[in-house]
Design an enzyme around this catalytic site. Structure first.
Site, PDB file in Angstrom:
ATOM      1  N   GLU A 282       0.824  -1.210   0.000  1.00 35.76           N
ATOM      2  CA  GLU A 282       0.000   0.000   0.000  1.00 35.76           C
ATOM      3  C   GLU A 282       0.856   1.257   0.000  1.00 35.76           C
ATOM      4  OE1 GLU A 282      -3.871   1.998   2.251  1.00 35.76           O
ATOM      5  OE2 GLU A 282      -3.103   0.050   2.904  1.00 35.76           O
ATOM      6  N   LYS A 298      -8.752  -1.281   0.887  1.00 36.70           N
ATOM      7  CA  LYS A 298      -9.788  -1.726   1.815  1.00 36.70           C
ATOM      8  C   LYS A 298     -10.467  -2.945   1.223  1.00 36.70           C
ATOM      9  CE  LYS A 298      -9.353   0.468   5.378  1.00 36.70           C
ATOM     10  NZ  LYS A 298      -8.942  -0.362   6.510  1.00 36.70           N
TER      11      LYS A 298
END
Length: 486
Positions: A282, A298
C-alpha cells in the site's frame, strides 16, 4: 538506459558514452554499472551494516519499477520521546520545521528519470502521528525505537526493474563523489565474487503471543460496532499485535518473504538495536513534481487453492457491498486530506474498486490524485495525510481515539510509513502493513482490517490471521497453520 532518460541526462549534464562517468553537478556522479548483479543480491553484502537501507520493489509491476539501496550515511534526523535529535544531539524545534529548512537549503535537482539521486530513507511511526494529533496512547511501548528516523545517504544503488539496469550514485557529501563511486563499485565487485549464498531452507519454531484472544477480540469488536451505529465514526481500522519469539535471522526472514510474497513497497532497514522487515503493498504518498497520489486499500480475500476457487474469491471481493462501502468512505477521507494541500479542482479518483492480485491475497484498491500547491512541500503533504485514512478510519481523530481505547497494544511503527524523501522535493512512502520489527530475538507483527457496522466478528478475526500467514510462514520456513488460534 531508456531513451527518454538518455535525452534528459545528456541535455543537462556532460555528454557520456556507455560506461562513462556523468557529472550531475560538482561533487556528484552517476554511472550505469556493468556489474551483472541485482539489488537483492547486492544488499546481502550490507544487510548487517548500521543504517543500511533497502527499499525493495520485489513485485515487478507498474507500482514497483525501482529498487533502492542507501549506503554511506552522513546525516540523521530522528524524534525520540517527543524530542528532535540531529546527528544524535538534541535540537530545538520540530522535525517538520527542521526538515523543511534542510530541504530548502540543500535542494538538488534530479535530472534523470531515476526516482531518487540524493536524499533520505526512513520511517515515521503511527505513534508519531498520534502525538501530532495531541493524542496519547494508554499502552506501554514494546519496542525501543525512535518515533521518526530519516537517514541521508551519500551513496545509492538503484535498479530499474523494467530493464534491470543498475545505477550507482555518489553525491560527494563524505568524500569526492568520483572517489566514493569507484571505491564502492570495487568493493561490491570484490565482495560479490566471494559471496556465500544465503541458506533459506531452515525451519524455525515459533512461540506466538497474540495480544487478544478470540473472546476479547469479539468484545472489543462489539463495542466498536456500537460506536459505528451511534455515528461516532463511519469506518475504523482495528488491529492487534503478534509477539513472536523466533531465532530466524531477520535478513533470512526478509529474503524468504520477498521471494514468496513479492510486494511493490517492501523494505529492510538495519538500525542499531532493531531491524524493520516490510512487504507492504500500500502506498501512502507519492509526489512526482507537483503530481501527488495516494492508494488506499480496503477489502481482502485469501487466494484460492484452485483456479476456480481463486476466481470466485476475486469476484466475491469485487462485488462485496461491505468492502466497497468501506473503501468509498476512506476515499472520501483521502480526497478531503488532499484538498487541504492541492490546487482547487485538481483532486480526482482515477481508479475505484480495483481488485489487485498478490501472492497470498486479493485487495480492493483505489487511486486518489491531485496537484500539490506550489508553496507546499513533501513534508507538508506527509503532515496532511498522516496517518493514512485507510489505517485509521473516518472521522480520523475520533477513530484514533477509539482505536487506542479498544486495541490491546500500542501500534508504534505498524500503520506508520516507510520510504524516501528526495532533495528535489519528490517522495514515495508506503503504509506499514505486512511488516515486522525485530529486536532481541523477538518479532512484533501488526495485523488488522477495516470494520464497519456490517462486520462479522468471526470473519474479521480470521482475516487478521490470514494477513499474518505470509509473514509467519516466511519466519517459520514452512507453511504456518493459523486454525488453532481461531
Amino acid at each position: 538506459m531508456p531513451e527518454a532518460m538518455i535525452k534528459n541526462v545528456t541535455e543537462t549534464m556532460t555528454e557520456s558514452i556507455s560506461g562513462a562517468m556523468i557529472k550531475t553537478k560538482p561533487e556528484a556522479c552517476i554511472r550505469r554499472s556493468t556489474l551483472p548483479y541485482r539489488t537483492g543480491e547486492i544488499f546481502t553484502l550490507f544487510a548487517e551494516e548500521k543504517n543500511a537501507a533497502f527499499l525493495d520493489s520485489s513485485l515487478e509491476n507498474n507500482l514497483g519499477q525501482y529498487s533502492i539501496i542507501g549506503l554511506v550515511p552522513y546525516h540523521e534526523v530522528s524524534v525520540e520521546k517527543g524530542r528532535l535529535y540531529v546527528d544524535g544531539k538534541a535540537h530545538p524545534g520540530s522535525a517538520e520545521e527542521y526538515l523543511n529548512t534542510y530541504f530548502q537549503n540543500h535542494y538538488r535537482k534530479n535530472n534523470t528519470n531515476l526516482p531518487l539521486t540524493d536524499g533520505a530513507i526512513g520511517y515515521v511511526t503511527y505513534d508519531y502521528g498520534m502525538e501530532k494529533m495531541d493524542l496519547t496512547s494508554r499502552h506501554k511501548t514494546k519496542i525501543t525505537m525512535a518515533d521518526m528516523k530519516w537517514v541521508f545517504y551519500d551513496f545509492f544503488i538503484i535498479e530499474d526493474l523494467k530493464d534491470h539496469s543498475l545505477w550507482f550514485i555518489a553525491n560527494g557529501h563524505t568524500e569526492p563523489a568520483s572517489v566514493l563511486l569507484k571505491k564502492m563499485e570495487d568493493l561490491i565487485a570484490r565482495k560479490m565474487a566471494n559471496l556465500t549464498v544465503l541458506p533459506l531452507t531452515a525451519s524455525y519454531p515459533l512461540a506466538i503471543h497474540p495480544d487478544s484472544t478470540p473472546d476479547k477480540y469479539a468484545r472489543s469488536l462489539h463495542k466498536l460496532i456500537d460506536y459505528l451505529i451511534a455515528g461516532d465514526v463511519c469506518v475504523t481500522n482495528f488491529t492487534g499485535t503478534l509477539t513472536v519469539d523466533c531465532q530466524c535471522p531477520p535478513y533470512t526472514f526478509f529474503s524468504r518473504l520477498r521471494r514468496d510474497n513479492p510486494s511493490p513497497f517492501g523494505a529492510y532497514l538495519q538500525y542499531d538495536s532493531y531491524q524493520i522487515i516490510s512487504a507492504s503493498m500500500e502506498r501512502l504518498l507519492r509526489i512526482d513534481g507537483r503530481h501527488i497520489e495516494t492508494r488506499p486499500i480496503k477489502g481482502t480475500r485469501r487466494r484460492g487453492k484452485t483456479p476456480t476457487e481463486d476466481a470466485a474469491l476475486r469476484a466475491e471481493l469485487g462485488a462485496s457491498k461491505k468492502d466497497r462501502s468501506e473503501l468509498l468512505m476512506i476515499v472520501d477521507l483521502e480526497r478531503n486530506d488532499l484538498n487541504k494541500i492541492c490546487e482547487p479542482g485538481s483532486v480526482s479518483v482515477p481508479t475505484l474498486f480495483s481488485v489487485e492480485d498478490y501472492a497470498s491475497v486479493f485487495h480492493l484498491v483505489a487511486n486518489v490524485t491531485g496537484t500539490l500547491r506550489p508553496e507546499l512541500t513533501s513534508i507538508d503533504a506527509l503532515t496532511a495525510l498522516f496517518p493514512g485514512g485507510s489505517i485509521t478510519g473516518a472521522q480520523k481523530r475520533r477513530a484514533m481515539e477509539i482505536i487506542d481505547e479498544l486495541e490491546s497494544s500500542r501500534r508504534q511503527l505498524y500503520t506508520g510509513t516507510i520510504g524516501y524523501l528526495s532533495l528535489d522535493g519528490n517522495c514515495d512512502l508506503n503504509i506499514v502493513i505486512r511488516t515486522a520489527v525485530h529486536q532481541n530475538d523477538t518479532y512484533y507483527i501488526g495485523v488488522g482490517g477495516g470494520i464497519t457496522a456490517e462486520s462479522e466478528k468471526n470473519f474479521e478475526y480470521e482475516e487478521i490471521w490470514q494477513k499474518a500467514k505470509a509473514l509467519l510462514t516466511a519466519l517459520k520456513g514452512e507453511t504456518f497453520d493459523y486454525e488453532p488460534y481461531l
